[in-house]
Write a protein that holds these residues in place. Structure first.
Motif, short mmCIF file in Angstrom:
data_model
loop_
_atom_site.label_atom_id
_atom_site.label_comp_id
_atom_site.label_asym_id
_atom_site.label_seq_id
_atom_site.Cartn_x
_atom_site.Cartn_y
_atom_site.Cartn_z
N PHE A 110 0.85 -1.19 0.00
CA PHE A 110 0.00 0.00 0.00
C PHE A 110 0.89 1.25 0.00
CE2 PHE A 110 -3.11 -2.88 2.22
CZ PHE A 110 -4.07 -2.87 1.22
N ALA A 111 0.75 2.09 -1.03
CA ALA A 111 1.54 3.31 -1.13
C ALA A 111 0.63 4.52 -1.01
CB ALA A 111 2.29 3.34 -2.46
N THR A 112 0.99 5.44 -0.11
CA THR A 112 0.18 6.64 0.09
C THR A 112 1.07 7.86 0.28
OG1 THR A 112 -1.47 5.30 1.23
CG2 THR A 112 -1.67 7.67 1.45
N ASN A 113 0.82 8.89 -0.53
CA ASN A 113 1.57 10.14 -0.41
C ASN A 113 0.62 11.31 -0.70
OD1 ASN A 113 4.79 11.28 -1.77
ND2 ASN A 113 3.52 12.10 -0.14
N PRO A 114 -0.22 11.69 0.30
CA PRO A 114 -1.21 12.75 0.06
C PRO A 114 -0.56 14.03 -0.47
CG PRO A 114 -1.58 11.67 2.17
CD PRO A 114 -0.27 11.17 1.67
N LYS A 115 -1.38 14.83 -1.16
CA LYS A 115 -0.85 16.02 -1.82
C LYS A 115 -0.39 17.09 -0.84
CE LYS A 115 -5.51 18.00 -2.40
NZ LYS A 115 -6.52 18.43 -3.39
N ASP A 116 -0.93 17.07 0.38
CA ASP A 116 -0.53 18.07 1.36
C ASP A 116 0.58 17.57 2.29
OD1 ASP A 116 -2.20 16.21 2.45
OD2 ASP A 116 -3.45 17.63 3.57
N THR A 117 1.30 16.52 1.86
CA THR A 117 2.45 16.02 2.62
C THR A 117 3.69 16.11 1.73
OG1 THR A 117 2.04 13.73 1.89
CG2 THR A 117 1.03 14.43 3.98
N SER A 118 4.87 15.98 2.36
CA SER A 118 6.11 16.04 1.59
C SER A 118 6.18 14.85 0.63
CB SER A 118 7.31 16.01 2.54
OG SER A 118 7.30 14.83 3.32
N ARG A 119 6.79 15.10 -0.52
CA ARG A 119 6.85 14.08 -1.55
C ARG A 119 7.83 12.97 -1.17
NH1 ARG A 119 2.47 14.14 -3.02
NH2 ARG A 119 3.07 12.75 -4.74
N LEU A 120 7.38 11.73 -1.35
CA LEU A 120 8.21 10.55 -1.10
C LEU A 120 8.47 9.82 -2.42
CD1 LEU A 120 6.37 9.13 2.04
CD2 LEU A 120 8.48 10.46 2.02
N ARG A 121 9.62 9.17 -2.49
CA ARG A 121 9.94 8.41 -3.71
C ARG A 121 9.46 6.97 -3.55
NH1 ARG A 121 15.89 9.00 -5.66
NH2 ARG A 121 14.87 8.04 -7.48
N LEU A 122 8.14 6.83 -3.42
CA LEU A 122 7.58 5.50 -3.23
C LEU A 122 7.76 4.64 -4.46
CD1 LEU A 122 4.27 6.40 -1.34
CD2 LEU A 122 6.52 5.83 -0.42
N ASP A 123 7.76 5.26 -5.64
CA ASP A 123 7.97 4.49 -6.87
C ASP A 123 9.37 3.88 -6.87
OD1 ASP A 123 9.11 7.01 -6.96
OD2 ASP A 123 8.85 7.23 -9.12
N GLU A 124 10.35 4.58 -6.30
CA GLU A 124 11.71 4.05 -6.22
C GLU A 124 11.77 2.88 -5.26
OE1 GLU A 124 15.73 3.41 -6.78
OE2 GLU A 124 14.27 4.55 -7.97
N GLU A 125 11.02 2.98 -4.16
CA GLU A 125 10.97 1.86 -3.20
C GLU A 125 10.37 0.62 -3.86
OE1 GLU A 125 9.14 0.69 1.21
OE2 GLU A 125 8.89 2.72 0.41
N VAL A 126 9.28 0.81 -4.59
CA VAL A 126 8.65 -0.33 -5.27
C VAL A 126 9.59 -0.91 -6.33
CG1 VAL A 126 6.79 -1.00 -6.83
CG2 VAL A 126 6.29 0.42 -4.84
N ARG A 127 10.22 -0.02 -7.10
CA ARG A 127 11.14 -0.50 -8.13
C ARG A 127 12.28 -1.32 -7.52
NH1 ARG A 127 15.78 -0.11 -10.21
NH2 ARG A 127 16.48 1.28 -8.54
N SER A 128 12.85 -0.83 -6.39
CA SER A 128 13.96 -1.52 -5.73
C SER A 128 13.51 -2.88 -5.19
CB SER A 128 14.52 -0.67 -4.59
OG SER A 128 15.05 0.54 -5.08
N ILE A 129 12.32 -2.92 -4.60
CA ILE A 129 11.81 -4.19 -4.07
C ILE A 129 11.63 -5.20 -5.19
CG2 ILE A 129 9.82 -5.31 -2.99
CD1 ILE A 129 9.42 -2.75 -1.35
N GLN A 130 10.98 -4.79 -6.26
CA GLN A 130 10.73 -5.71 -7.37
C GLN A 130 12.02 -6.20 -8.00
OE1 GLN A 130 8.08 -3.16 -9.66
NE2 GLN A 130 6.27 -4.31 -8.96
N GLU A 131 12.99 -5.29 -8.11
CA GLU A 131 14.28 -5.68 -8.69
C GLU A 131 14.99 -6.70 -7.82
OE1 GLU A 131 18.56 -3.68 -10.02
OE2 GLU A 131 16.89 -2.40 -9.40
N MET A 132 14.98 -6.49 -6.50
CA MET A 132 15.65 -7.43 -5.59
C MET A 132 14.93 -8.77 -5.54
SD MET A 132 18.33 -5.89 -4.63
CE MET A 132 18.99 -6.59 -3.13
N ILE A 133 13.61 -8.74 -5.65
CA ILE A 133 12.86 -10.01 -5.70
C ILE A 133 13.24 -10.78 -6.96
CG2 ILE A 133 10.57 -11.03 -5.99
CD1 ILE A 133 9.48 -8.89 -4.11
N ARG A 134 13.34 -10.08 -8.09
CA ARG A 134 13.70 -10.74 -9.36
C ARG A 134 15.09 -11.37 -9.27
NH1 ARG A 134 11.12 -6.29 -11.83
NH2 ARG A 134 13.13 -5.20 -12.06
#
Length: 347
Positions: A152-176
């Motif tokens: 579950f990834a959540t980054n509301p517009k009124d909060t600081s921006r997080l690189r959640l896409d990078e976290e997902v990409r890193s997880i998927q790459e390490m799983i592969r």
């Protein structure tokens, strides 16, 4: 030579010396009757003859016999004295032998008891290891051939921006890159709202749930409202939601700031939970997640995977390496808990 053998040899030697003294005394005593008979016979001959030469001859015989008897008496007295001394020596050696024998027997008994304890401890350890191995095998048999991770990834517009896409990409790459990559199905849901959680859980029936995004210092989990603004969800609400979810969920990860209390509450209803005791950086969250799923993908235990993820943080982002914490439900051993089934030759 052992001390007890020395005492035994001394006893045997003293016994032999006493036996020889007894035999010598017996041999001397055997000479007394013939000498007494000789004296009696000579005295009789003296009383029956008038020959002065015969009388003189018999008197010399009597004198010689008395002298021999005196010598024998002296020798017997010497033997008795020696016998008494040797007997005392024998008694002393016997006492030493018995004391040493008691020590040897006591030590032998202690050694036997020690050996028995060692054997008992060894049998108990073998029994423990057998039961431990049996429990581990049974636990491994329950681990599914394939698991689903719901991210579950959540980054509301009124909060600081997080690189959640990078976290997902890193997880998927390490799983592969992991050995058991085909055993892990990774599903993600973005811009998550409160009603999305149960919907996704019912759809996917996951084994692992991963929350990534923002967390509040007041321990709420931050999701999104319909307009994309932040919505604060109390930890008790998250716990209630998990309670009503699938009992297939084994692990929940709160990769959000200040999620320690959320993990503590949730672990009462799942096998294990991971939270953050304070804020964690964007980079730290990414490093921790990537290494954790990589380790799970190689069939490592939950504890080993968690420890390796912490080690990765210590190497690449040391400021965050004390932030993640692992909690397990009572009765769960994280050192023997597998999320992904390891190699078949381990079963």
């Amino acid at each position: 030579m052992a001390l007890i053998d020395t005492y035994r040899n001394n006893m045997n030697r003293k016994r032999e010396e006493l036996s020889k003294l007894s035999q010598d005394k017996s041999n001397l005593s055997a000479k007394i009757p013939p000498l007494n008979s000789k004296i009696i016979s000579a005295k009789k001959a003296v009383s029956q003859t008038k020959s002065s030469s015969t009388i003189q001859s018999k008197l010399r015989e009597i004198e010689q016999a008395h002298k021999s008897l005196a010598d024998i008496d002296k020798k017997i007295a010497d033997i008795d004295k020696k016998y008494s001394s040797k007997e005392k020596e024998f008694i002393n050696e016997e006492k030493r032998f018995k004391l040493e024998e008691e020590k040897v027997n006591k030590k032998r008994l202690q050694d036997n008891e020690r050996q028995l304890r060692t054997i008992t401890q060894s049998l108990q350890y073998q029994d423990y290891m057998q039961r431990h191995l049996s429990a581990e095998i049974n636990m491994l048999k329950k681990v599914p051939e394939k698991i689903t991770v719901l991210f579950f990834a959540t980054n509301p517009k009124d909060t600081s921006r997080l690189r959640l896409d990078e976290e997902v990409r890193s997880i998927q790459e390490m799983i592969r890159k992991s050995e058991h990559r085909d055993s892990i199905s990774f599903e993600s849901r973005w811009a998550v709202r409160s009603f999305d959680i149960l919907q996704a859980i019912n759809e996917l029936n996951p084994d692992v749930i991963h929350f990534s995004g923002h967390g509040a210092a007041s321990t709420e989990l931050i999701l999104e409202n319909t307009d994309g603004s932040a919505k604060y969800i109390p930890k008790e609400t998250i716990t209630q939601t998990i309670m009503t979810s699938s009992d297939k969920i084994h692990l929940i990860i709160f990769n959000t700031c200040f999620s320690d209390e959320q993990a503590q509450l949730v672990k009462e209803h799942v096998d294990a939970a991971i939270g953050m005791v304070t804020s964690i950086s964007d980079l730290g969250a990414c490093i921790f997640s990537a290494q954790f799923y990589s380790s799970l993908g190689f069939g490592l235990t939950l504890k080993k995977a968690f420890d390796q993820a912490i080690a990765a943080l210590a190497l690449d982002n040391p400021n965050d390496h004390n932030t993640p914490v692992l909690y397990v439900r009572d009765g769960i051993d994280p050192d023997n808990m597998y999320i992904v089934k390891p190699k078949k030759d381990m079963l």
